[in-house]
Design an enzyme around this catalytic site. Structure first.
Site, PDB file in Angstrom:
ATOM      1  N   ASP A  30     -10.219  -1.538  37.197  1.00 22.32           N
ATOM      2  CA  ASP A  30      -9.308  -0.632  37.907  1.00 22.32           C
ATOM      3  C   ASP A  30      -7.996  -1.349  38.124  1.00 22.32           C
ATOM      4  O   ASP A  30      -7.965  -2.560  38.359  1.00 22.32           O
ATOM      5  CB  ASP A  30      -9.900  -0.172  39.244  1.00 22.32           C
ATOM      6  CG  ASP A  30      -9.338   1.189  39.650  1.00 22.32           C
ATOM      7  OD1 ASP A  30     -10.073   2.183  39.556  1.00 22.32           O
ATOM      8  OD2 ASP A  30      -8.146   1.245  40.035  1.00 22.32           O
ATOM      9  N   THR A  86      -7.010  12.839  36.216  1.00 21.89           N
ATOM     10  CA  THR A  86      -6.168  13.786  35.468  1.00 21.89           C
ATOM     11  C   THR A  86      -5.733  14.884  36.455  1.00 21.89           C
ATOM     12  O   THR A  86      -6.177  16.024  36.359  1.00 21.89           O
ATOM     13  CB  THR A  86      -6.943  14.410  34.285  1.00 21.89           C
ATOM     14  OG1 THR A  86      -8.239  14.859  34.741  1.00 21.89           O
ATOM     15  CG2 THR A  86      -7.143  13.429  33.167  1.00 21.89           C
ATOM     16  N   THR A 122     -11.642  14.442  32.511  1.00 22.93           N
ATOM     17  CA  THR A 122     -11.549  15.836  32.070  1.00 22.93           C
ATOM     18  C   THR A 122     -10.167  16.051  31.465  1.00 22.93           C
ATOM     19  O   THR A 122      -9.154  15.926  32.161  1.00 22.93           O
ATOM     20  CB  THR A 122     -11.766  16.775  33.276  1.00 22.93           C
ATOM     21  OG1 THR A 122     -13.039  16.466  33.837  1.00 22.93           O
ATOM     22  CG2 THR A 122     -11.725  18.230  32.868  1.00 22.93           C
ATOM     23  N   PHE A 252     -24.618  28.410  42.967  1.00 19.14           N
ATOM     24  CA  PHE A 252     -23.190  28.742  43.099  1.00 19.14           C
ATOM     25  C   PHE A 252     -22.979  30.208  43.478  1.00 19.14           C
ATOM     26  O   PHE A 252     -21.973  30.806  43.148  1.00 19.14           O
ATOM     27  CB  PHE A 252     -22.408  28.376  41.822  1.00 19.14           C
ATOM     28  CG  PHE A 252     -22.120  26.909  41.754  1.00 19.14           C
ATOM     29  CD1 PHE A 252     -23.113  26.015  41.406  1.00 19.14           C
ATOM     30  CD2 PHE A 252     -20.877  26.415  42.096  1.00 19.14           C
ATOM     31  CE1 PHE A 252     -22.874  24.652  41.393  1.00 19.14           C
ATOM     32  CE2 PHE A 252     -20.623  25.044  42.091  1.00 19.14           C
ATOM     33  CZ  PHE A 252     -21.627  24.176  41.740  1.00 19.14           C
ATOM     34  N   GLY A 256     -18.825  31.336  51.062  1.00 17.51           N
ATOM     35  CA  GLY A 256     -18.296  30.321  51.977  1.00 17.51           C
ATOM     36  C   GLY A 256     -16.788  30.266  51.866  1.00 17.51           C
ATOM     37  O   GLY A 256     -16.139  31.252  51.493  1.00 17.51           O
ATOM     38  N   CYS A 263     -12.054  18.817  41.389  1.00 15.54           N
ATOM     39  CA  CYS A 263     -12.190  19.339  40.022  1.00 15.54           C
ATOM     40  C   CYS A 263     -11.832  20.815  39.855  1.00 15.54           C
ATOM     41  O   CYS A 263     -10.933  21.138  39.085  1.00 15.54           O
ATOM     42  CB  CYS A 263     -13.605  19.083  39.510  1.00 15.54           C
ATOM     43  SG  CYS A 263     -13.940  17.329  39.294  1.00 15.54           S
ATOM     44  N   LYS A 266      -8.047  21.973  40.114  1.00 14.92           N
ATOM     45  CA  LYS A 266      -7.153  21.464  39.065  1.00 14.92           C
ATOM     46  C   LYS A 266      -7.598  21.923  37.675  1.00 14.92           C
ATOM     47  O   LYS A 266      -6.768  22.215  36.819  1.00 14.92           O
ATOM     48  CB  LYS A 266      -7.036  19.937  39.152  1.00 14.92           C
ATOM     49  CG  LYS A 266      -8.128  19.149  38.499  1.00 14.92           C
ATOM     50  CD  LYS A 266      -7.824  17.658  38.491  1.00 14.92           C
ATOM     51  CE  LYS A 266      -9.015  16.841  38.014  1.00 14.92           C
ATOM     52  NZ  LYS A 266      -9.446  17.102  36.639  1.00 14.92           N
ATOM     53  N   LYS A 324     -17.036  19.178  50.639  1.00 18.31           N
ATOM     54  CA  LYS A 324     -18.470  19.444  50.569  1.00 18.31           C
ATOM     55  C   LYS A 324     -19.217  18.260  51.182  1.00 18.31           C
ATOM     56  O   LYS A 324     -18.598  17.211  51.439  1.00 18.31           O
ATOM     57  CB  LYS A 324     -18.924  19.729  49.142  1.00 18.31           C
ATOM     58  CG  LYS A 324     -18.863  18.544  48.200  1.00 18.31           C
ATOM     59  CD  LYS A 324     -19.546  18.968  46.921  1.00 18.31           C
ATOM     60  CE  LYS A 324     -19.633  17.846  45.929  1.00 18.31           C
ATOM     61  NZ  LYS A 324     -20.327  18.221  44.722  1.00 18.31           N
TER      62      LYS A 324
HETATM   63  N1  LIG Z   1     -14.853  13.362  40.894  1.00 20.43           N
HETATM   64  C1  LIG Z   1     -15.720  14.133  40.254  1.00 20.43           C
HETATM   65  O1  LIG Z   1     -16.642  14.685  40.857  1.00 20.43           O
HETATM   66  C2  LIG Z   1     -15.602  14.359  38.777  1.00 20.43           C
HETATM   67  C3  LIG Z   1     -16.658  14.951  38.078  1.00 20.43           C
HETATM   68  C4  LIG Z   1     -16.531  15.149  36.701  1.00 20.43           C
HETATM   69  C5  LIG Z   1     -15.369  14.785  36.046  1.00 20.43           C
HETATM   70  N2  LIG Z   1     -14.339  14.231  36.759  1.00 20.43           N
HETATM   71  C6  LIG Z   1     -13.129  13.817  36.040  1.00 20.43           C
HETATM   72  O2  LIG Z   1     -13.158  12.410  35.864  1.00 20.43           O
HETATM   73  C7  LIG Z   1     -11.839  11.865  35.937  1.00 20.43           C
HETATM   74  C8  LIG Z   1     -11.782  10.808  37.034  1.00 20.43           C
HETATM   75  O3  LIG Z   1     -12.046  11.420  38.266  1.00 20.43           O
HETATM   76  P1  LIG Z   1     -12.345  10.575  39.596  1.00 20.43           P
HETATM   77  O4  LIG Z   1     -12.682  11.561  40.654  1.00 20.43           O
HETATM   78  O5  LIG Z   1     -13.280   9.473  39.274  1.00 20.43           O
HETATM   79  O6  LIG Z   1     -10.885   9.965  39.859  1.00 20.43           O
HETATM   80  P2  LIG Z   1     -10.468   8.814  40.889  1.00 20.43           P
HETATM   81  O7  LIG Z   1      -9.091   9.107  41.287  1.00 20.43           O
HETATM   82  O8  LIG Z   1     -11.526   8.675  41.937  1.00 20.43           O
HETATM   83  O9  LIG Z   1     -10.519   7.474  40.018  1.00 20.43           O
HETATM   84  C9  LIG Z   1      -9.635   7.182  39.002  1.00 20.43           C
HETATM   85  C10 LIG Z   1      -9.397   5.686  39.021  1.00 20.43           C
HETATM   86  O10 LIG Z   1      -8.704   5.304  37.848  1.00 20.43           O
HETATM   87  C11 LIG Z   1      -7.863   4.216  38.172  1.00 20.43           C
HETATM   88  N3  LIG Z   1      -6.867   4.049  37.093  1.00 20.43           N
HETATM   89  C12 LIG Z   1      -5.871   4.887  36.738  1.00 20.43           C
HETATM   90  N4  LIG Z   1      -5.204   4.395  35.668  1.00 20.43           N
HETATM   91  C13 LIG Z   1      -5.793   3.231  35.330  1.00 20.43           C
HETATM   92  C14 LIG Z   1      -5.583   2.260  34.316  1.00 20.43           C
HETATM   93  N5  LIG Z   1      -4.616   2.389  33.405  1.00 20.43           N
HETATM   94  N6  LIG Z   1      -6.374   1.180  34.291  1.00 20.43           N
HETATM   95  C15 LIG Z   1      -7.351   1.011  35.193  1.00 20.43           C
HETATM   96  N7  LIG Z   1      -7.616   1.901  36.162  1.00 20.43           N
HETATM   97  C16 LIG Z   1      -6.858   3.007  36.247  1.00 20.43           C
HETATM   98  C17 LIG Z   1      -7.316   4.588  39.531  1.00 20.43           C
HETATM   99  O11 LIG Z   1      -6.809   3.471  40.219  1.00 20.43           O
HETATM  100  C18 LIG Z   1      -8.559   5.186  40.187  1.00 20.43           C
HETATM  101  O12 LIG Z   1      -9.278   4.221  40.920  1.00 20.43           O
HETATM  102  C19 LIG Z   1     -10.921  13.062  36.181  1.00 20.43           C
HETATM  103  O13 LIG Z   1     -10.428  13.505  34.952  1.00 20.43           O
HETATM  104  C20 LIG Z   1     -11.831  14.101  36.776  1.00 20.43           C
HETATM  105  O14 LIG Z   1     -11.406  15.423  36.531  1.00 20.43           O
HETATM  106  C21 LIG Z   1     -14.435  13.988  38.104  1.00 20.43           C
END
Ligand SMILES: NC(=O)c1ccc[n+]([C@@H]2O[C@H](COP(=O)([O-])OP(=O)(O)OC[C@H]3O[C@@H](n4cnc5c(N)ncnc54)[C@H](O)[C@@H]3O)[C@@H](O)[C@H]2O)c1
Length: 432
Positions: A30, A86, A122, A252, A256, A263, A266, A324
């Site tokens: 990270d 994203t 995503t 689903f 509520g 997710c 966006k 949630k």
């Molecule tokens: N959160 C969910 O429940 C969920 C579920 C399915 C899919 N997603 C998708 O997964 C992706 C990530 O979501 P998330 O909730 O884990 O995001 P998040 O914001 O919790 O984590 C993303 C991490 O990436 C790091 N980062 C960004 N650029 C970087 C780089 N160049 N090098 C190293 N680290 C970097 C950030 O510092 C951050 O810690 C998104 O596209 C989201 O839509 C999320």
């Protein structure tokens, strides 16, 4: 296998830890140094049930490593997962792919042998093509494959979802990469997980279409709940009645608040923008977005109505503020809209959330965090059950309201209308 997770947030950290638990060596990278320092010190930056123990177990075993240096992690790995955020682009409502492309650029500079580069983030359809173009500028195609492997885990259930997924979708035109991904997931496939190999673009669309469909289901039942309220019908009966149809299914379909989280809001926006780019009007999803926006206002207006439009100096307790239960994620939570609105109207807000105090409210006045339910509800005029955490499901309201009888707005339908009436509470819920 040797794996690198770029981005150690909700997705990268959970899936990286679970891959390590399957016996792989995983480098979680990270760019946020604080996050990596915390993880190396045994602290978990997010609230996710079961994660702390699983991280500790694999960290001690030496299979799970946390580093800032992407260069080292990429060089040492065979499979590189892009798990960066994203978010919604403020200008266009599309997915902001800055972090994805920055990661692709960094990867391209550090490819030392053949790598499979996997987008778990995503991303809109054709993003894999763009990542391929970026990396091709630095490295010949023979050194890498770009694969799509969208993530379907739910916060709060993330470890279980990783271990027992409904399906694993892998999109690639390369048989070699599909086979390698199959081997990576073999321990889960052997336990019954379905593995679906598709074209890369199909996998990208599957993710958005799934989320948009689930958001549609939520908005649909929420609108039906509005009709139930007007016609003296109980939405719970309707949900069960609809859900028993196997073509529809019961999940689903619980009425509520507006859907929130990191997710659905966006992803619904992003896919409609993609539709527009490709001159395809995704009108159903567009109307879902509108319906969800309206719902936020409707529920906030309901609070006004419950308080007979007299909000000034009213003490309101929020039970739960996250979007949630079982997560600390505040992204697009209704509380972020409701609380500032009520504060502006002169309310005094107290809140309790099992995942702790929220920095999102730290700059607001007349709001206080209480570390237990009793204190939060002490002497208030209204209790709002905002999030359905387990500990809110069997509250002793008589005891909680000893100092002052409060009204209750249960946005999660956790209690029986009849029972609450019998107990003498002014109780409001959704669609009943
Ligand atoms: N959160 C969910 O429940 C969920 C579920 C399915 C899919 N997603 C998708 O997964 C992706 C990530 O979501 P998330 O909730 O884990 O995001 P998040 O914001 O919790 O984590 C993303 C991490 O990436 C790091 N980062 C960004 N650029 C970087 C780089 N160049 N090098 C190293 N680290 C970097 C950030 O510092 C951050 O810690 C998104 O596209 C989201 O839509 C999320």
């Amino acid at each position: 296998m040797k794996i690198c997770m770029i981005g150690s947030g909700y997705v990268g950290l959970v899936s990286g830890t679970c891959f390590a638990d399957l016996g792989n060596t995983v480098y979680c990278v990270d760019k946020d140094k604080k996050k990596i320092d915390m993880l190396n010190a045994g602290e978990i930056p997010i609230y996710e049930p079961g994660l702390k123990d699983l991280v500790a177990k694999n960290f001690i075993a030496g299979r799970l490593k946390f580093i800032n240096d992407l260069k080292i992690a990429v060089k040492k790995s065979d499979i590189i997962f892009i798990c960066v955020g994203t978010p919604t682009s403020k200008k266009t409502n599309s997915a902001d792919l800055r972090f994805v492309f920055a990661a692709a650029n960094e990867i391209s500079r550090n490819i030392n042998k053949f790598k499979i580069i996997v987008t778990k983030s995503t991303v809109p359809v054709c993003t894999g093509d763009k990542i391929e173009q970026i990396i091709s500028k630095k490295k010949s195609k023979k050194y890498f494959d770009v694969v799509s492997n969208p993530e379907f885990l739910r916060e709060g259930e993330a470890i279980r979802d990783f271990r027992f997924p409904d399906r694993i979708v892998v999109g690639s035109d390369s048989k070699k990469s599909i086979n390698k991904m199959y081997s990576l997931y073999a321990p889960l496939i052997n336990k019954g997980a379905k593995f679906l190999a598709t074209k890369r673009r199909s996998a990208e669309i599957i993710k958005y279409a799934s989320n948009a469909f689930l958001a549609t289901k939520i908005s649909y039942i929420n609108e039906i709940a509005n009709l139930c309220e007007k016609t003296g019908v109980n939405i719970e009966d309707v949900s069960i009645g609809i859900g028993l149809d196997q073509r529809i299914g019961s999940r689903f379909l619980r009425a509520g608040p507006a859907y929130g989280g990191s997710c659905f809001p966006k992803d619904t926006k992003a896919i409609t923008v993609t539709g527009d780019i490709f001159k395809t009007d995704l009108s159903i999803i567009k109307s879902v977005i509108k319906s969800n926006e309206k719902r936020k206002i409707l529920l906030t207006e309901r609070v006004k109505k419950i308080l007979s439009n007299k909000i000034k100096n009213k003490k309101i307790a929020f039970l739960g503020v996250t979007f949630k239960p079982n997560t600390d994620d505040m992204r697009q939570s209704l509380s972020l809209l409701m609380i500032p609105f009520l504060l502006k109207k002169g309310a005094k807000i107290r809140y309790y959330d099992p995942s702790g105090v929220k920095k999102e409210f730290s700059k607001l006045k007349n709001i206080s965090y209480h570390d237990n339910i009793e204190n939060a509800c002490n002497g208030v005029d209204l209790v709002i059950i905002h999030t359905e955490w387990e500990e809110f499901k069997a509250l002793d309201f008589k005891k909680l309201s000893k100092r002052k009888k409060f009204k209750i707005y249960d946005m999660r339908n956790l209690y029986s209308v009849e029972l609450m009436k019998h107990k003498g509470f002014e109780y409001h819920s959704i669609g009943r």
